[in-house]
Write an enzyme that holds these catalytic residues in place. Sequence first.
Site, mmCIF file in Angstrom:
data_model
loop_
_atom_site.group_PDB
_atom_site.id
_atom_site.type_symbol
_atom_site.label_atom_id
_atom_site.label_comp_id
_atom_site.label_asym_id
_atom_site.label_seq_id
_atom_site.Cartn_x
_atom_site.Cartn_y
_atom_site.Cartn_z
ATOM 1 N N ARG A 1 -11.271 -5.188 14.351
ATOM 2 C CA ARG A 1 -11.069 -6.453 13.633
ATOM 3 C C ARG A 1 -11.404 -7.641 14.520
ATOM 4 O O ARG A 1 -12.076 -8.591 14.109
ATOM 5 C CB ARG A 1 -9.617 -6.557 13.161
ATOM 6 C CG ARG A 1 -9.237 -5.601 12.061
ATOM 7 C CD ARG A 1 -7.724 -5.588 11.860
ATOM 8 N NE ARG A 1 -7.342 -4.643 10.820
ATOM 9 C CZ ARG A 1 -6.240 -3.910 10.834
ATOM 10 N NH1 ARG A 1 -5.399 -3.994 11.861
ATOM 11 N NH2 ARG A 1 -5.973 -3.086 9.854
ATOM 12 N N PHE B 1 -11.914 -3.409 0.336
ATOM 13 C CA PHE B 1 -10.761 -2.551 0.635
ATOM 14 C C PHE B 1 -9.891 -3.267 1.667
ATOM 15 O O PHE B 1 -9.481 -2.697 2.677
ATOM 16 C CB PHE B 1 -11.200 -1.179 1.159
ATOM 17 C CG PHE B 1 -12.237 -0.490 0.328
ATOM 18 C CD1 PHE B 1 -11.878 0.251 -0.793
ATOM 19 C CD2 PHE B 1 -13.584 -0.583 0.651
ATOM 20 C CE1 PHE B 1 -12.837 0.904 -1.568
ATOM 21 C CE2 PHE B 1 -14.558 0.055 -0.110
ATOM 22 C CZ PHE B 1 -14.171 0.798 -1.226
ATOM 23 N N SER C 1 -7.935 -2.922 -4.832
ATOM 24 C CA SER C 1 -7.439 -2.512 -6.149
ATOM 25 C C SER C 1 -5.926 -2.665 -6.270
ATOM 26 O O SER C 1 -5.381 -2.519 -7.366
ATOM 27 C CB SER C 1 -7.828 -1.056 -6.427
ATOM 28 O OG SER C 1 -7.252 -0.202 -5.453
ATOM 29 N N ASN D 1 -10.810 -16.327 -1.456
ATOM 30 C CA ASN D 1 -10.701 -15.806 -2.810
ATOM 31 C C ASN D 1 -10.308 -14.338 -2.760
ATOM 32 O O ASN D 1 -10.917 -13.561 -2.016
ATOM 33 C CB ASN D 1 -12.035 -15.933 -3.559
ATOM 34 C CG ASN D 1 -12.448 -17.376 -3.752
ATOM 35 O OD1 ASN D 1 -11.700 -18.162 -4.317
ATOM 36 N ND2 ASN D 1 -13.633 -17.729 -3.271
ATOM 37 N N ASP E 1 -14.474 -0.811 4.329
ATOM 38 C CA ASP E 1 -13.508 0.072 4.992
ATOM 39 C C ASP E 1 -12.775 0.899 3.935
ATOM 40 O O ASP E 1 -11.586 0.692 3.672
ATOM 41 C CB ASP E 1 -12.516 -0.771 5.807
ATOM 42 C CG ASP E 1 -11.592 0.079 6.672
ATOM 43 O OD1 ASP E 1 -11.937 1.257 6.919
ATOM 44 O OD2 ASP E 1 -10.534 -0.428 7.086
ATOM 45 N N CYS F 1 -13.225 6.914 7.488
ATOM 46 C CA CYS F 1 -12.028 7.485 8.109
ATOM 47 C C CYS F 1 -11.914 8.976 7.783
ATOM 48 O O CYS F 1 -10.839 9.563 7.904
ATOM 49 C CB CYS F 1 -10.772 6.740 7.677
ATOM 50 S SG CYS F 1 -10.431 6.786 5.912
#
Length: 396
Positions: A211, A227, A250, A274, A300, A340
Amino acid sequence: MIDVVLKKGKEKAVLHKHPWVFSGAIDNVKGKPANGDIIRLLDSKKDFLAYGFYNDQSRVAVRLLEWDENTPVDDNWFRDKIRTSVAGRAHILADGTTDTCRLIFSESDYLPGLIVDKYADHLAVQVLTSGMQNVMPVIIDELKALLNPASIFDKSDATSRQHEGLETTNVLLAGNQPPELVYVKENGISYGINIAEGQKSGFYCDQRYNRELLASYAKGKKVLDCFCYTGGFTLNAIKHGAASVTSVDSSALALETLEKNIELNNYGGGMQHNGFKSDVNVQLRKFRDEGEKFDIIVLDPPKYAPSRSALDRASRAYKDLNRLGMQLLNSGGLLATFSCSGAMDMETFKQVLAWAALDAGKQVQFIYQFHQPEDHPVRASFPEGEYLKGLLCRVW
Protein backbone atom coordinates in the site's frame (compact mmCIF):
# COMPACT_ATOMS: atom_id res chain seq x y z
CA MET A 1 1.95 -42.43 21.60
CA ILE A 2 0.36 -43.99 18.53
CA ASP A 3 2.51 -44.80 15.49
CA VAL A 4 1.53 -43.90 11.93
CA VAL A 5 3.56 -45.80 9.34
CA LEU A 6 4.23 -44.53 5.82
CA LYS A 7 4.22 -46.59 2.67
CA LYS A 8 7.59 -47.46 1.22
CA GLY A 9 9.14 -44.54 -0.65
CA LYS A 10 6.77 -41.90 0.78
CA GLU A 11 9.19 -40.40 3.27
CA LYS A 12 11.10 -38.03 0.95
CA ALA A 13 8.98 -34.92 1.60
CA VAL A 14 9.07 -35.59 5.35
CA LEU A 15 12.86 -35.82 5.29
CA HIS A 16 12.87 -32.47 3.47
CA LYS A 17 10.86 -31.06 6.42
CA HIS A 18 7.64 -30.49 4.49
CA PRO A 19 4.91 -30.38 7.16
CA TRP A 20 2.11 -32.23 5.32
CA VAL A 21 1.52 -35.96 4.98
CA PHE A 22 -1.41 -36.89 2.74
CA SER A 23 -3.69 -39.78 3.59
CA GLY A 24 -2.63 -41.73 0.50
CA ALA A 25 0.96 -41.94 1.78
CA ILE A 26 -0.02 -43.82 4.95
CA ASP A 27 0.35 -47.60 5.09
CA ASN A 28 -1.16 -48.27 8.51
CA VAL A 29 -1.94 -46.81 11.91
CA LYS A 30 -0.96 -48.70 15.05
CA GLY A 31 -3.99 -48.01 17.19
CA LYS A 32 -6.95 -45.63 17.05
CA PRO A 33 -5.83 -42.01 17.50
CA ALA A 34 -8.52 -39.40 17.95
CA ASN A 35 -8.55 -36.54 15.49
CA GLY A 36 -6.10 -33.92 16.74
CA ASP A 37 -3.92 -36.35 18.70
CA ILE A 38 -0.16 -36.09 18.42
CA ILE A 39 1.35 -39.21 16.83
CA ARG A 40 4.76 -40.58 15.89
CA LEU A 41 5.35 -40.83 12.16
CA LEU A 42 7.52 -43.77 11.06
CA ASP A 43 8.91 -44.79 7.70
CA SER A 44 8.24 -48.23 6.20
CA LYS A 45 11.22 -49.65 8.15
CA LYS A 46 9.63 -48.37 11.39
CA ASP A 47 12.31 -45.71 11.88
CA PHE A 48 11.23 -42.44 13.49
CA LEU A 49 10.58 -39.50 11.18
CA ALA A 50 8.60 -36.84 13.08
CA TYR A 51 5.81 -35.99 15.51
CA GLY A 52 2.59 -34.51 14.16
CA PHE A 53 -1.13 -33.89 14.51
CA TYR A 54 -3.33 -36.70 13.14
CA ASN A 55 -6.74 -36.37 11.50
CA ASP A 56 -8.34 -39.15 9.46
CA GLN A 57 -11.07 -36.84 8.10
CA SER A 58 -8.62 -34.55 6.36
CA ARG A 59 -6.82 -35.13 3.06
CA VAL A 60 -3.76 -33.88 4.95
CA ALA A 61 -3.85 -36.71 7.47
CA VAL A 62 -0.77 -35.65 9.43
CA ARG A 63 0.54 -32.11 10.01
CA LEU A 64 4.11 -32.36 11.21
CA LEU A 65 5.47 -30.44 14.17
CA GLU A 66 8.86 -31.74 15.30
CA TRP A 67 11.56 -33.84 13.59
CA ASP A 68 13.78 -34.43 16.66
CA GLU A 69 12.66 -37.60 18.44
CA ASN A 70 14.24 -36.36 21.70
CA THR A 71 12.24 -33.12 21.75
CA PRO A 72 8.80 -33.79 23.24
CA VAL A 73 5.86 -31.89 21.78
CA ASP A 74 4.33 -30.77 25.06
CA ASP A 75 2.90 -27.53 26.46
CA ASN A 76 6.35 -25.98 26.68
CA TRP A 77 7.00 -26.80 23.02
CA PHE A 78 3.93 -24.79 21.96
CA ARG A 79 4.73 -21.95 24.36
CA ASP A 80 8.25 -21.69 22.93
CA LYS A 81 6.98 -21.51 19.34
CA ILE A 82 4.53 -18.75 20.30
CA ARG A 83 7.21 -16.72 22.08
CA THR A 84 9.56 -17.06 19.11
CA SER A 85 6.90 -15.96 16.62
CA VAL A 86 5.82 -12.94 18.65
CA ALA A 87 9.42 -11.83 19.27
CA GLY A 88 10.14 -11.97 15.54
CA ARG A 89 7.50 -9.28 14.87
CA ALA A 90 8.48 -6.85 17.65
CA HIS A 91 10.45 -4.53 15.35
CA ILE A 92 7.42 -4.03 13.07
CA LEU A 93 5.59 -2.40 15.96
CA ALA A 94 8.56 -0.60 17.51
CA ASP A 95 8.24 2.94 16.08
CA GLY A 96 4.54 3.38 16.89
CA THR A 97 3.37 4.08 13.32
CA THR A 98 1.96 0.54 13.06
CA ASP A 99 0.23 -1.41 15.81
CA THR A 100 -1.32 -4.18 13.74
CA CYS A 101 0.39 -7.22 12.20
CA ARG A 102 0.23 -11.01 11.97
CA LEU A 103 1.90 -12.56 15.00
CA ILE A 104 1.56 -16.23 14.04
CA PHE A 105 1.24 -17.58 10.50
CA SER A 106 0.34 -21.25 10.73
CA GLU A 107 2.79 -23.72 9.17
CA SER A 108 5.23 -20.93 8.35
CA ASP A 109 5.69 -20.40 12.10
CA TYR A 110 5.71 -24.16 12.84
CA LEU A 111 2.19 -24.01 14.31
CA PRO A 112 -0.03 -25.65 11.65
CA GLY A 113 -3.54 -24.31 11.64
CA LEU A 114 -3.00 -21.33 13.96
CA ILE A 115 -3.25 -17.72 12.80
CA VAL A 116 -3.02 -14.82 15.26
CA ASP A 117 -3.42 -11.18 14.23
CA LYS A 118 -2.77 -8.23 16.54
CA TYR A 119 -5.07 -5.22 16.31
CA ALA A 120 -3.78 -2.60 18.77
CA ASP A 121 -4.60 -4.15 22.17
CA HIS A 122 -6.80 -6.90 20.74
CA LEU A 123 -6.00 -10.29 19.22
CA ALA A 124 -7.97 -12.23 16.62
CA VAL A 125 -7.22 -15.94 16.22
CA GLN A 126 -8.17 -18.47 13.57
CA VAL A 127 -7.87 -22.18 14.37
CA LEU A 128 -8.00 -24.37 11.27
CA THR A 129 -6.86 -27.81 12.51
CA SER A 130 -8.20 -30.21 15.10
CA GLY A 131 -4.76 -30.61 16.64
CA MET A 132 -4.40 -26.91 17.27
CA GLN A 133 -7.96 -26.81 18.58
CA ASN A 134 -6.93 -29.33 21.25
CA VAL A 135 -4.10 -27.14 22.54
CA MET A 136 -5.97 -23.83 22.47
CA PRO A 137 -6.03 -23.53 26.31
CA VAL A 138 -2.22 -23.47 26.23
CA ILE A 139 -2.17 -21.05 23.27
CA ILE A 140 -4.58 -18.63 24.95
CA ASP A 141 -2.73 -18.79 28.25
CA GLU A 142 0.62 -18.01 26.60
CA LEU A 143 -0.80 -15.15 24.52
CA LYS A 144 -2.31 -13.63 27.66
CA ALA A 145 0.98 -13.97 29.54
CA LEU A 146 3.02 -12.44 26.70
CA LEU A 147 0.76 -9.61 25.54
CA ASN A 148 -1.96 -9.03 28.16
CA PRO A 149 -4.50 -8.26 25.40
CA ALA A 150 -7.77 -6.47 26.03
CA SER A 151 -9.49 -9.34 24.23
CA ILE A 152 -8.81 -12.51 22.30
CA PHE A 153 -11.52 -13.15 19.73
CA ASP A 154 -11.96 -16.43 17.87
CA LYS A 155 -12.60 -15.83 14.16
CA SER A 156 -12.48 -19.51 13.19
CA ASP A 157 -15.28 -19.19 10.66
CA ALA A 158 -13.37 -20.60 7.66
CA THR A 159 -15.23 -23.38 5.86
CA SER A 160 -11.94 -25.31 5.66
CA ARG A 161 -12.52 -26.32 9.31
CA GLN A 162 -15.12 -28.74 8.01
CA HIS A 163 -12.33 -30.83 6.46
CA GLU A 164 -10.97 -31.33 9.98
CA GLY A 165 -14.36 -32.24 11.47
CA LEU A 166 -14.66 -28.84 13.17
CA GLU A 167 -17.60 -26.47 13.27
CA THR A 168 -17.11 -22.80 12.54
CA THR A 169 -17.04 -20.41 15.47
CA ASN A 170 -17.01 -16.67 16.11
CA VAL A 171 -16.76 -16.05 19.85
CA LEU A 172 -14.85 -14.20 22.55
CA LEU A 173 -12.15 -16.37 24.12
CA ALA A 174 -10.63 -14.03 26.70
CA GLY A 175 -10.95 -10.48 28.00
CA ASN A 176 -13.79 -8.10 27.22
CA GLN A 177 -15.95 -8.07 24.11
CA PRO A 178 -14.14 -5.80 21.59
CA PRO A 179 -15.99 -2.61 20.64
CA GLU A 180 -17.82 -2.36 17.36
CA LEU A 181 -14.75 -0.63 15.91
CA VAL A 182 -11.22 -1.27 17.15
CA TYR A 183 -8.85 1.52 16.11
CA VAL A 184 -5.46 0.55 14.74
CA LYS A 185 -2.57 2.27 12.94
CA GLU A 186 -0.72 1.11 9.85
CA ASN A 187 1.89 3.26 8.10
CA GLY A 188 0.73 6.14 10.30
CA ILE A 189 -2.87 5.87 9.03
CA SER A 190 -5.73 5.11 11.44
CA TYR A 191 -8.38 2.48 10.72
CA GLY A 192 -11.48 1.38 12.53
CA ILE A 193 -11.94 -2.36 12.08
CA ASN A 194 -14.78 -4.66 13.02
CA ILE A 195 -13.19 -7.79 14.48
CA ALA A 196 -16.42 -9.66 15.15
CA GLU A 197 -18.10 -9.06 11.77
CA GLY A 198 -15.25 -8.14 9.41
CA GLN A 199 -13.83 -10.41 6.73
CA LYS A 200 -11.24 -13.00 7.76
CA SER A 201 -9.76 -11.89 11.08
CA GLY A 202 -10.87 -8.29 10.56
CA PHE A 203 -8.24 -6.52 8.45
CA TYR A 204 -5.79 -7.44 5.68
CA CYS A 205 -2.38 -6.55 7.11
CA ASP A 206 -0.57 -8.52 4.39
CA GLN A 207 -0.64 -5.50 2.04
CA ARG A 208 1.04 -3.10 4.50
CA TYR A 209 4.21 -2.37 2.50
CA ASN A 210 2.53 -2.71 -0.89
CA ARG A 211 0.00 0.00 0.00
CA GLU A 212 2.73 2.43 0.96
CA LEU A 213 4.87 1.68 -2.08
CA LEU A 214 2.02 2.12 -4.53
CA ALA A 215 0.92 5.34 -2.82
CA SER A 216 4.31 6.87 -3.60
CA TYR A 217 3.10 7.11 -7.23
CA ALA A 218 -0.28 8.66 -6.35
CA LYS A 219 0.43 12.38 -6.02
CA GLY A 220 -1.84 14.29 -8.38
CA LYS A 221 -3.20 11.08 -9.92
CA LYS A 222 -6.70 9.77 -10.51
CA VAL A 223 -6.85 6.44 -8.63
CA LEU A 224 -9.31 3.53 -8.81
CA ASP A 225 -9.21 1.06 -5.88
CA CYS A 226 -11.14 -2.14 -6.67
CA PHE A 227 -12.12 -4.65 -3.97
CA CYS A 228 -11.22 -1.78 -1.66
CA TYR A 229 -12.63 -3.35 1.54
CA THR A 230 -12.14 -0.75 4.33
CA GLY A 231 -9.74 1.38 2.33
CA GLY A 232 -6.13 0.26 2.72
CA PHE A 233 -4.99 1.38 -0.75
CA THR A 234 -7.53 4.23 -0.83
CA LEU A 235 -6.32 5.87 2.37
CA ASN A 236 -2.64 5.54 1.48
CA ALA A 237 -3.32 7.17 -1.91
CA ILE A 238 -5.22 10.04 -0.27
CA LYS A 239 -2.43 10.54 2.27
CA HIS A 240 0.12 10.81 -0.53
CA GLY A 241 -1.78 13.45 -2.46
CA ALA A 242 -3.96 11.70 -5.04
CA ALA A 243 -6.13 14.12 -7.02
CA SER A 244 -9.12 11.77 -6.68
CA VAL A 245 -9.82 8.23 -5.51
CA THR A 246 -12.71 6.00 -6.55
CA SER A 247 -13.32 2.93 -4.35
CA VAL A 248 -15.38 -0.11 -5.36
CA ASP A 249 -16.52 -3.02 -3.18
CA SER A 250 -19.58 -5.25 -2.99
CA SER A 251 -19.83 -4.86 0.81
CA ALA A 252 -21.92 -2.00 2.17
CA LEU A 253 -20.33 -2.48 5.61
CA ALA A 254 -16.83 -2.20 4.12
CA LEU A 255 -17.66 1.04 2.30
CA GLU A 256 -19.35 2.47 5.38
CA THR A 257 -16.23 1.71 7.40
CA LEU A 258 -14.06 3.23 4.66
CA GLU A 259 -15.97 6.51 4.86
CA LYS A 260 -15.52 6.51 8.63
CA ASN A 261 -11.79 5.91 8.13
CA ILE A 262 -11.56 8.92 5.80
CA GLU A 263 -13.20 11.06 8.50
CA LEU A 264 -11.02 9.50 11.20
CA ASN A 265 -7.88 10.65 9.39
CA ASN A 266 -9.31 14.08 8.45
CA TYR A 267 -8.85 13.27 4.77
CA GLY A 268 -12.14 14.76 3.63
CA GLY A 269 -11.05 18.21 2.48
CA GLY A 270 -9.70 19.15 -0.93
CA MET A 271 -9.78 15.69 -2.52
CA GLN A 272 -12.60 13.98 -4.38
CA HIS A 273 -13.57 10.51 -3.16
CA ASN A 274 -16.33 8.36 -4.62
CA GLY A 275 -17.44 5.01 -3.24
CA PHE A 276 -19.41 2.47 -5.29
CA LYS A 277 -21.17 -0.56 -3.81
CA SER A 278 -21.05 -2.87 -6.79
CA ASP A 279 -19.68 -6.06 -8.25
CA VAL A 280 -16.26 -4.96 -9.47
CA ASN A 281 -16.52 -6.58 -12.91
CA VAL A 282 -19.90 -4.96 -13.48
CA GLN A 283 -18.65 -1.57 -12.35
CA LEU A 284 -15.52 -1.76 -14.50
CA ARG A 285 -17.65 -2.41 -17.58
CA LYS A 286 -19.85 0.54 -16.64
CA PHE A 287 -16.81 2.80 -16.30
CA ARG A 288 -15.59 1.58 -19.70
CA ASP A 289 -18.94 2.27 -21.35
CA GLU A 290 -18.98 5.76 -19.79
CA GLY A 291 -15.50 6.53 -21.13
CA GLU A 292 -13.89 6.84 -17.70
CA LYS A 293 -10.10 6.78 -17.48
CA PHE A 294 -7.71 6.50 -14.52
CA ASP A 295 -3.99 6.97 -13.89
CA ILE A 296 -3.63 4.19 -11.30
CA ILE A 297 -5.85 1.13 -10.84
CA VAL A 298 -5.65 -1.38 -7.97
CA LEU A 299 -7.09 -4.88 -8.50
CA ASP A 300 -6.94 -6.88 -5.26
CA PRO A 301 -9.62 -9.58 -5.68
CA PRO A 302 -10.51 -12.40 -3.29
CA LYS A 303 -9.06 -15.86 -3.76
CA TYR A 304 -10.11 -17.06 -7.21
CA ALA A 305 -8.14 -20.35 -7.06
CA PRO A 306 -8.57 -22.07 -3.68
CA SER A 307 -6.98 -25.20 -5.15
CA ARG A 308 -5.01 -26.29 -8.21
CA SER A 309 -8.15 -27.88 -9.65
CA ALA A 310 -9.68 -24.39 -9.85
CA LEU A 311 -6.65 -22.80 -11.53
CA ASP A 312 -7.90 -22.88 -15.13
CA ARG A 313 -11.19 -21.24 -14.23
CA ALA A 314 -9.40 -18.74 -11.98
CA SER A 315 -6.94 -17.86 -14.75
CA ARG A 316 -9.81 -16.90 -17.01
CA ALA A 317 -11.34 -14.76 -14.25
CA TYR A 318 -8.02 -13.01 -13.58
CA LYS A 319 -7.54 -12.41 -17.31
CA ASP A 320 -10.98 -10.86 -17.77
CA LEU A 321 -10.60 -8.67 -14.69
CA ASN A 322 -7.18 -7.37 -15.73
CA ARG A 323 -8.27 -6.85 -19.33
CA LEU A 324 -11.01 -4.53 -18.07
CA GLY A 325 -8.57 -2.72 -15.82
CA MET A 326 -6.06 -2.17 -18.64
CA GLN A 327 -8.79 -0.73 -20.86
CA LEU A 328 -9.57 1.92 -18.23
CA LEU A 329 -6.02 3.23 -17.85
CA ASN A 330 -4.64 6.33 -19.47
CA SER A 331 -1.63 5.61 -21.67
CA GLY A 332 1.38 5.04 -19.40
CA GLY A 333 -0.87 4.46 -16.39
CA LEU A 334 -0.13 2.00 -13.60
CA LEU A 335 -1.97 -1.24 -12.85
CA ALA A 336 -1.30 -2.80 -9.42
CA THR A 337 -2.76 -6.27 -9.70
CA PHE A 338 -2.73 -9.04 -7.11
CA SER A 339 -3.55 -12.69 -6.55
CA CYS A 340 -3.94 -14.17 -3.08
CA SER A 341 -4.38 -17.67 -4.50
CA GLY A 342 -1.60 -20.00 -3.41
CA ALA A 343 -2.26 -22.17 -6.47
CA MET A 344 -1.42 -19.24 -8.77
CA ASP A 345 2.37 -18.96 -9.04
CA MET A 346 4.07 -15.79 -10.27
CA GLU A 347 5.04 -17.13 -13.70
CA THR A 348 1.46 -18.23 -14.40
CA PHE A 349 0.20 -14.86 -13.17
CA LYS A 350 2.54 -13.06 -15.58
CA GLN A 351 1.29 -15.22 -18.43
CA VAL A 352 -2.32 -14.42 -17.53
CA LEU A 353 -1.50 -10.71 -17.62
CA ALA A 354 0.20 -11.14 -20.99
CA TRP A 355 -3.00 -12.71 -22.33
CA ALA A 356 -5.06 -9.89 -20.80
CA ALA A 357 -2.83 -7.28 -22.46
CA LEU A 358 -3.20 -9.01 -25.83
CA ASP A 359 -6.99 -9.06 -25.53
CA ALA A 360 -7.04 -5.42 -24.40
CA GLY A 361 -4.78 -4.31 -27.26
CA LYS A 362 -2.22 -2.97 -24.76
CA GLN A 363 1.51 -3.16 -24.18
CA VAL A 364 2.54 -3.93 -20.58
CA GLN A 365 5.80 -3.55 -18.67
CA PHE A 366 6.26 -5.32 -15.32
CA ILE A 367 8.09 -2.75 -13.20
CA TYR A 368 7.80 -4.22 -9.69
CA GLN A 369 6.83 -7.50 -8.02
CA PHE A 370 4.73 -7.26 -4.86
CA HIS A 371 5.05 -9.82 -2.06
CA GLN A 372 3.52 -10.61 1.30
CA PRO A 373 5.34 -8.86 4.17
CA GLU A 374 7.73 -10.33 6.70
CA ASP A 375 5.03 -11.08 9.28
CA HIS A 376 3.71 -13.55 6.68
CA PRO A 377 6.99 -15.45 6.24
CA VAL A 378 7.51 -18.28 3.78
CA ARG A 379 9.15 -21.33 5.30
CA ALA A 380 11.83 -22.81 3.01
CA SER A 381 10.37 -26.30 3.32
CA PHE A 382 6.78 -25.06 2.85
CA PRO A 383 6.51 -22.99 -0.35
CA GLU A 384 2.72 -23.23 -0.11
CA GLY A 385 2.95 -20.46 2.49
CA GLU A 386 3.68 -17.98 -0.31
CA TYR A 387 0.17 -17.04 -1.34
CA LEU A 388 0.21 -13.28 -2.04
CA LYS A 389 1.83 -12.08 -5.21
CA GLY A 390 1.33 -8.99 -7.30
CA LEU A 391 2.72 -6.97 -10.16
CA LEU A 392 3.00 -3.26 -10.76
CA CYS A 393 2.49 -2.81 -14.49
CA ARG A 394 2.91 0.19 -16.73
CA VAL A 395 0.29 -0.02 -19.45
CA TRP A 396 0.57 1.63 -22.85
